[in-house]
Design a protein around this motif. Structure first.
Motif, PDB file in Angstrom:
ATOM      1  N   ARG A   7      -8.336  -7.673  13.257  1.00  0.00           N
ATOM      2  CA  ARG A   7      -9.387  -6.517  13.101  1.00  0.00           C
ATOM      3  C   ARG A   7      -9.701  -6.095  11.717  1.00  0.00           C
ATOM      4  N   ALA A   8     -10.789  -6.288  11.113  1.00  0.00           N
ATOM      5  CA  ALA A   8     -10.959  -5.873   9.890  1.00  0.00           C
ATOM      6  C   ALA A   8     -10.546  -4.309   9.563  1.00  0.00           C
ATOM      7  N   ILE A   9      -9.635  -3.923   8.515  1.00  0.00           N
ATOM      8  CA  ILE A   9      -9.446  -2.476   8.289  1.00  0.00           C
ATOM      9  C   ILE A   9      -9.682  -2.080   6.971  1.00  0.00           C
ATOM     10  N   THR A  10     -10.227  -2.826   6.007  1.00  0.00           N
ATOM     11  CA  THR A  10     -10.821  -2.563   4.696  1.00  0.00           C
ATOM     12  C   THR A  10     -11.731  -1.367   4.711  1.00  0.00           C
ATOM     13  N   GLY A  11     -11.546  -0.514   4.015  1.00  0.00           N
ATOM     14  CA  GLY A  11     -12.438   0.592   3.778  1.00  0.00           C
ATOM     15  C   GLY A  11     -12.112   1.837   4.696  1.00  0.00           C
ATOM     16  N   LYS A  12     -11.167   1.627   5.879  1.00  0.00           N
ATOM     17  CA  LYS A  12     -11.119   2.498   6.918  1.00  0.00           C
ATOM     18  C   LYS A  12      -9.982   3.581   6.066  1.00  0.00           C
ATOM     19  N   ARG A  13     -10.392   4.807   6.706  1.00  0.00           N
ATOM     20  CA  ARG A  13      -9.729   6.163   6.021  1.00  0.00           C
ATOM     21  C   ARG A  13      -8.420   6.428   6.502  1.00  0.00           C
ATOM     22  N   PRO A  14      -7.302   6.916   5.946  1.00  0.00           N
ATOM     23  CA  PRO A  14      -6.053   6.943   6.426  1.00  0.00           C
ATOM     24  C   PRO A  14      -6.035   7.477   7.724  1.00  0.00           C
ATOM     25  N   CYS A  15      -6.488   8.390   8.298  1.00  0.00           N
ATOM     26  CA  CYS A  15      -6.439   8.750   9.559  1.00  0.00           C
ATOM     27  C   CYS A  15      -6.781   7.681  10.669  1.00  0.00           C
ATOM     28  N   GLN A  16      -7.453   6.908  10.132  1.00  0.00           N
ATOM     29  CA  GLN A  16      -7.972   5.553  11.140  1.00  0.00           C
ATOM     30  C   GLN A  16      -6.879   4.517  11.160  1.00  0.00           C
ATOM     31  N   LEU A  17      -6.372   4.510   9.904  1.00  0.00           N
ATOM     32  CA  LEU A  17      -5.414   3.450   9.681  1.00  0.00           C
ATOM     33  C   LEU A  17      -3.971   3.833  10.544  1.00  0.00           C
ATOM     34  N   ASN A  18      -3.798   5.215  10.578  1.00  0.00           N
ATOM     35  CA  ASN A  18      -2.676   5.937  11.542  1.00  0.00           C
ATOM     36  C   ASN A  18      -2.966   5.629  13.160  1.00  0.00           C
ATOM     37  N   ARG A  19      -3.831   5.603  13.296  1.00  0.00           N
ATOM     38  CA  ARG A  19      -4.410   5.375  14.673  1.00  0.00           C
ATOM     39  C   ARG A  19      -4.218   3.835  15.179  1.00  0.00           C
ATOM     40  N   LEU A  20      -4.280   2.984  14.139  1.00  0.00           N
ATOM     41  CA  LEU A  20      -4.291   1.866  14.246  1.00  0.00           C
ATOM     42  C   LEU A  20      -2.589   1.558  14.186  1.00  0.00           C
ATOM     43  N   VAL A  22      -0.557   2.070  11.563  1.00  0.00           N
ATOM     44  CA  VAL A  22       0.035   1.968   9.906  1.00  0.00           C
ATOM     45  C   VAL A  22       0.545   3.241   9.423  1.00  0.00           C
ATOM     46  N   GLY A  23       1.537   3.178   8.945  1.00  0.00           N
ATOM     47  CA  GLY A  23       2.233   4.153   8.089  1.00  0.00           C
ATOM     48  C   GLY A  23       2.525   3.812   6.670  1.00  0.00           C
ATOM     49  N   ARG A  24       2.971   4.766   5.803  1.00  0.00           N
ATOM     50  CA  ARG A  24       3.350   4.651   4.511  1.00  0.00           C
ATOM     51  C   ARG A  24       4.043   5.738   3.804  1.00  0.00           C
ATOM     52  N   THR A  25       4.612   4.876   2.851  1.00  0.00           N
ATOM     53  CA  THR A  25       5.120   5.978   1.850  1.00  0.00           C
ATOM     54  C   THR A  25       4.526   5.568   0.335  1.00  0.00           C
ATOM     55  N   PHE A  26       4.736   6.571  -0.278  1.00  0.00           N
ATOM     56  CA  PHE A  26       3.947   6.745  -1.894  1.00  0.00           C
ATOM     57  C   PHE A  26       5.206   6.463  -2.783  1.00  0.00           C
ATOM     58  N   GLN A  27       4.789   5.656  -3.989  1.00  0.00           N
ATOM     59  CA  GLN A  27       5.767   5.669  -5.094  1.00  0.00           C
ATOM     60  C   GLN A  27       6.208   7.150  -5.390  1.00  0.00           C
ATOM     61  N   ILE A  28       5.238   8.165  -5.380  1.00  0.00           N
ATOM     62  CA  ILE A  28       5.698   9.530  -5.812  1.00  0.00           C
ATOM     63  C   ILE A  28       5.682  10.133  -4.531  1.00  0.00           C
ATOM     64  N   LEU A  29       6.988  10.804  -4.347  1.00  0.00           N
ATOM     65  CA  LEU A  29       7.469  11.475  -3.081  1.00  0.00           C
ATOM     66  C   LEU A  29       6.316  12.405  -2.629  1.00  0.00           C
ATOM     67  N   GLN A  30       6.275  12.219  -1.428  1.00  0.00           N
ATOM     68  CA  GLN A  30       5.114  13.183  -0.774  1.00  0.00           C
ATOM     69  C   GLN A  30       5.716  14.052   0.335  1.00  0.00           C
ATOM     70  N   VAL A  31       6.772  14.975  -0.136  1.00  0.00           N
ATOM     71  CA  VAL A  31       7.249  15.770   0.756  1.00  0.00           C
ATOM     72  C   VAL A  31       6.938  17.289   0.515  1.00  0.00           C
ATOM     73  N   PHE A  32       6.968  18.226   1.342  1.00  0.00           N
ATOM     74  CA  PHE A  32       6.609  19.219   1.086  1.00  0.00           C
ATOM     75  C   PHE A  32       7.810  20.235   0.857  1.00  0.00           C
ATOM     76  N   PRO A  33       7.971  20.493  -0.358  1.00  0.00           N
ATOM     77  CA  PRO A  33       9.126  20.903  -1.045  1.00  0.00           C
ATOM     78  C   PRO A  33       9.664  22.546  -0.182  1.00  0.00           C
ATOM     79  N   GLN A  34       8.704  23.371   0.042  1.00  0.00           N
ATOM     80  CA  GLN A  34       8.978  24.664   0.681  1.00  0.00           C
ATOM     81  C   GLN A  34       9.180  24.752   2.205  1.00  0.00           C
ATOM     82  N   LEU A  35       9.120  23.629   2.620  1.00  0.00           N
ATOM     83  CA  LEU A  35       9.465  23.394   4.193  1.00  0.00           C
ATOM     84  C   LEU A  35      10.680  22.643   4.266  1.00  0.00           C
ATOM     85  N   THR A  36      11.404  23.060   5.658  1.00  0.00           N
ATOM     86  CA  THR A  36      12.567  22.426   5.782  1.00  0.00           C
ATOM     87  C   THR A  36      12.528  20.901   6.200  1.00  0.00           C
TER      88      THR A  36
END
Length: 188
Positions: A7-20, A22-36
């Protein structure tokens, strides 16, 4: 064109990829520092479950408390569960970032430099966690990484790029012996 299960996924939005799956991490951390740690995991899971309305009026943990606890235990973050993500070491934050990517049980996870800045002991633990997820959940990883030893010890198939071109692909032992790879990355 990028395809998943044909199934072609080129151009899909991140939320659409999540539903398919697909997960990902980023080179630069994406944590929420104020949350536990637990809060970060719950927030990461909310993106994959329910509607905006159910998140606003539903349970405080959005029904993700048990899943967050499983990730905390699996990634060996138990002693840090109630600590703010911003107070963790860089390596611990990397581990949390990877755990957040697995909150939705993805089938394919894109890991962008998971070894970057992580000490060898913590890196060995991350490698073991990823191997276990691969074995038990059949999750597939695409790892973008400069730490060749980490890649060679984790991956079953390696594709090496240099200057935007594929210079080698195959099993780790084949790639490790490839003259172009040795010259470009491993040193002669």
């Amino acid at each position: 064109e990028v395809r998943i299960d044909g199934r072609a996924i080129t151009g899909k939005r991140p939320c659409q990829l999540n539903r398919l799956g697909v997960g990902r991490t980023f080179q630069i951390l994406q944590v929420f520092p104020q949350l536990t740690v637990r809060g970060d995991l719950i927030l990461a899971g909310q993106e994959h479950r329910g509607s905006m309305w159910s998140r606003l009026v539903g349970r405080r943990d959005a029904g993700l408390g048990a899943a967050a606890e499983r990730m905390i235990e699996f990634f060996r973050l138990t002693q840090l569960a109630q600590e703010s993500a911003g107070s963790l070491s860089y390596g611990q934050q990397k581990l949390l970032d990877v755990a957040m990517a697995f909150m939705a049980g993805p089938r394919l996870v894109l890991l962008d430099e998971p070894a970057g800045g992580v000490n060898p002991t913590m890196l060995a633990g991350l490698r073991e966690r990823l191997r276990e997820i691969n074995a038990t959940q059949r999750a597939t990883f695409v790892v973008i990484e400069h730490n060749m030893e980490f890649v060679m010890s984790l991956c079953t198939r390696v594709l090496v790029l240099a200057e935007g071109r594929i210079i080698a692909e195959g099993r780790p032992e084949e790639v490790r012996a490839n003259a172009q790879v040795i010259e470009a990355y491993l040193g002669g």
